[in-house]
Every structure is written in structure tokens, then in C-alpha cells.
Design a protein around this motif. Sequence first.
Motif, PDB file in Angstrom:
ATOM      1  N   TYR A 124       0.771  -1.314  -0.018  1.00 51.56           N
ATOM      2  CA  TYR A 124       0.020  -0.030   0.057  1.00 51.56           C
ATOM      3  C   TYR A 124       0.758   1.363   0.185  1.00 51.56           C
ATOM      4  N   PHE A 125       1.971   1.254   0.816  1.00 53.56           N
ATOM      5  CA  PHE A 125       2.655   2.308   0.897  1.00 53.56           C
ATOM      6  C   PHE A 125       3.690   2.543  -0.351  1.00 53.56           C
ATOM      7  N   GLU A 179       2.671   1.850  -3.337  1.00 47.77           N
ATOM      8  CA  GLU A 179       1.914   2.591  -4.426  1.00 47.77           C
ATOM      9  C   GLU A 179       1.504   4.082  -3.723  1.00 47.77           C
ATOM     10  N   LEU A 180       1.355   4.317  -2.493  1.00 49.35           N
ATOM     11  CA  LEU A 180       1.312   5.466  -2.276  1.00 49.35           C
ATOM     12  C   LEU A 180       2.343   6.430  -2.485  1.00 49.35           C
ATOM     13  N   PHE A 181       3.611   6.093  -2.077  1.00 49.31           N
ATOM     14  CA  PHE A 181       4.730   6.981  -2.326  1.00 49.31           C
ATOM     15  C   PHE A 181       5.189   7.077  -3.731  1.00 49.31           C
ATOM     16  N   ASP A 202       2.854   7.254  -5.991  1.00 47.30           N
ATOM     17  CA  ASP A 202       2.010   8.341  -6.506  1.00 47.30           C
ATOM     18  C   ASP A 202       2.332   9.578  -6.062  1.00 47.30           C
ATOM     19  N   ILE A 203       2.868   9.768  -5.161  1.00 51.14           N
ATOM     20  CA  ILE A 203       3.525  10.963  -4.767  1.00 51.14           C
ATOM     21  C   ILE A 203       4.773  11.542  -5.581  1.00 51.14           C
ATOM     22  N   GLU A 208       3.575  12.675  -8.843  1.00 47.86           N
ATOM     23  CA  GLU A 208       3.054  14.129  -8.706  1.00 47.86           C
ATOM     24  C   GLU A 208       4.079  15.120  -8.640  1.00 47.86           C
ATOM     25  N   ILE A 209       5.309  14.678  -8.065  1.00 50.62           N
ATOM     26  CA  ILE A 209       6.497  15.707  -7.778  1.00 50.62           C
ATOM     27  C   ILE A 209       7.183  15.726  -9.252  1.00 50.62           C
TER      28      ILE A 209
END
Lengths: 140, 140
Positions: free
Chosen positions: B109-110, B112-114, B116-117, B120-121
Motif C-alpha cells: 500500500y505504501f 503505491e502511495l509513495f 503516486d507522490i 506528482e512531484i
Amino acid sequence: MSASTKLSTAVKALCYLANSYPVPKTSSQISSFIGINASKLRKILSMLVKNKIVESTYGMAGGFVIKKNPQKLHLQEIYCAIEDRKAFHLHIAKLNDIKLTESVKLNNYFLELFSDIQIEIENKMKKISLQSILNKLNSK
Amino acid sequence: MSASTKLSTAVKALCYLANSYPVPKTSSQISSFIGINASKLRKILSMLVKNKIVESTYGMAGGFVIKKNPQKLHLQEIYCAIEDRKAFHLHIAKLNDIKLTESVKLNNYFLELFSDIQIEIENKMKKISLQSILNKLNSK
DNA sequence: ATAAATTGTTACAGTAAGTGTAACCAATTG
DNA sequence: CAATTGGTTACACTTACTGTAACAATTTAT
């Protein structure tokens, strides 16, 4: 321990505590579940206690209990609780010479840019509740 | 040297080269302007050379010249040139025990989240050209 | 009361990572 | 061939991180 590692560790602990609510769990139990040293975990949990996200009780049959409702608890709140320094530590080079005004301007430019990025990251984390993470874990 | 420090150093060097185009500047000249060790700067510049953002010439009257048009050069391209590792190095704790399936899920999960971040950056950096930075420096 | 259990904090040795500098190799020019 | 410059490697020094243990503080059981 990097900020992102701390965050994932804290969330793992909170998920564990949420699933065993309202039974208190000791740092040993949580740490063996996560696979981290108990002393190190207590450091992280103590910060969650200070921010009233979890509650701790001393002595026999003591331990940690999650206090805040997972639906109202967001990643950004967890993150801020365990991290003093701002967001994901974006650094720029310090200047050796103040006379270099162009370099100063560039430093300020990057400070602003990285600050913007940090705000975006935090905004993203604000939208993610612990409950939504719990749901994903159970659904898969 | 952190990723963000490297990026700001590279941009400082590129601004300096853009303003002195098409005259080659040596690593000594650039490093004394920025306030960084010449050897360290050469490491960063050599990666910009490999990615054809700047050109280098050996020998007397040699040095570095910016090759790519500042209007077509974006922060993300500079960033990728100087950094092998992905984005801003968001790490999560490695697992000690594979049996902990819930912990595995959380790790994923993390990740994937990181991820995504990081995307975005990078998207944010794609929108910023070196020319826009040069304009800001001259306007103020 | 005393002992046991537990959190909260500190200390510390061992390791890893980052820093700055120098030295050397490669390539070019006069 | 000598001087200059980029490109790379090496290394000592420092800093930071890690994992563990130890200790103090607090509560509960007996």
C-alpha cells in the motif's frame, strides 16, 4: 529512520491496534507483529500518545489502545505527530558566500518550490483516513 | 548529497552556463560561483553531459557549455539526469518475516502511495522550464 | 510492602552513510 | 611534450543511523 519508514511503521501499529480494539496491546506484541525492535516502536508510539492518537497504560495488563476514531484519523495527522521536521526533508545547498546574490535568489526559489511540494504531499495525506486503509487490507 | 541539494546545485550551474552562453566555463569558475567543491561539481556536470544537457570540451580553453535550449529544458529532465534512484527516496520498512501477510499488504500500500507522490512531484517539475527560472532571477 | 509488568527515556557501541579533498587517468591544445 | 581541463577513483574524516540494552517511572497483583 526515514520519515516514510516511520510513517509506515506507525500506520502498521495503528492498524494492529484498530483490529484489536479495545484490548490493550503491549509494545512487545505490536513489535513482533510488525517486525521491529520494541524499544524503537515505543519511541514512535510515545509520540502518538502525546498527540492523543493512542492511549497507554502502565503496569500489568497495560499497553496501547487506539483512541482516535479511524474514520477521523488521517495520514497527515499521524505524520505530523511522529515528525518534527517538515514533510519529506527536501534540502538545498547552503551558501558559502553571502555576496552571491544570484545564488541567494535561486536558493529562495527552491525553498518555495520544495515548500509547495510539501504542501501537496500533506494535502494528499489529509485525504487518506486510517479507516480507508483498513478497508483495503480486509478487502484484498 | 541529497537529491534536492543536487538538483539545486545543477540548476545553479545551468543558470550560470545559460547566462555565459556560448562561452565555455571551467569547473573551477562554476564551482567558485556556486560555492561548492570543483571535483564534486564535475561529478554532477558529467551526468548532465551524458544526458546531453551540457557539452564538455577538454584541454586549454575547454570547459562546459549548455547545449539544450532553456525553454525546452525542464526540471524533471535535469532531475532524472543526475539521480538514478527514483524521485525523493521515500522508503518503507523492510519486512523481517514473510508470513506477516497483513504487513506485506501494508508495505505494498505504501509503495503505491509513495509512487503516486513521486509521480506528482515529477509532474510538477515537468511544468517548470529553466527559462522560467532565469526570468524570475532577472526580474527580481 | 514487595515484586512483577509495562511504558517512557537515555546511553552507547557498532555500523553505515555522507563530505570534502586530493590524486590520478583521459583527452585536448599549443 | 607540457599545460590545461574534464572524468573518475580513493581515502580519511566526520556525521548520522541502528539496534540493543539499561534504567527510571508508573501501575497492578499478590
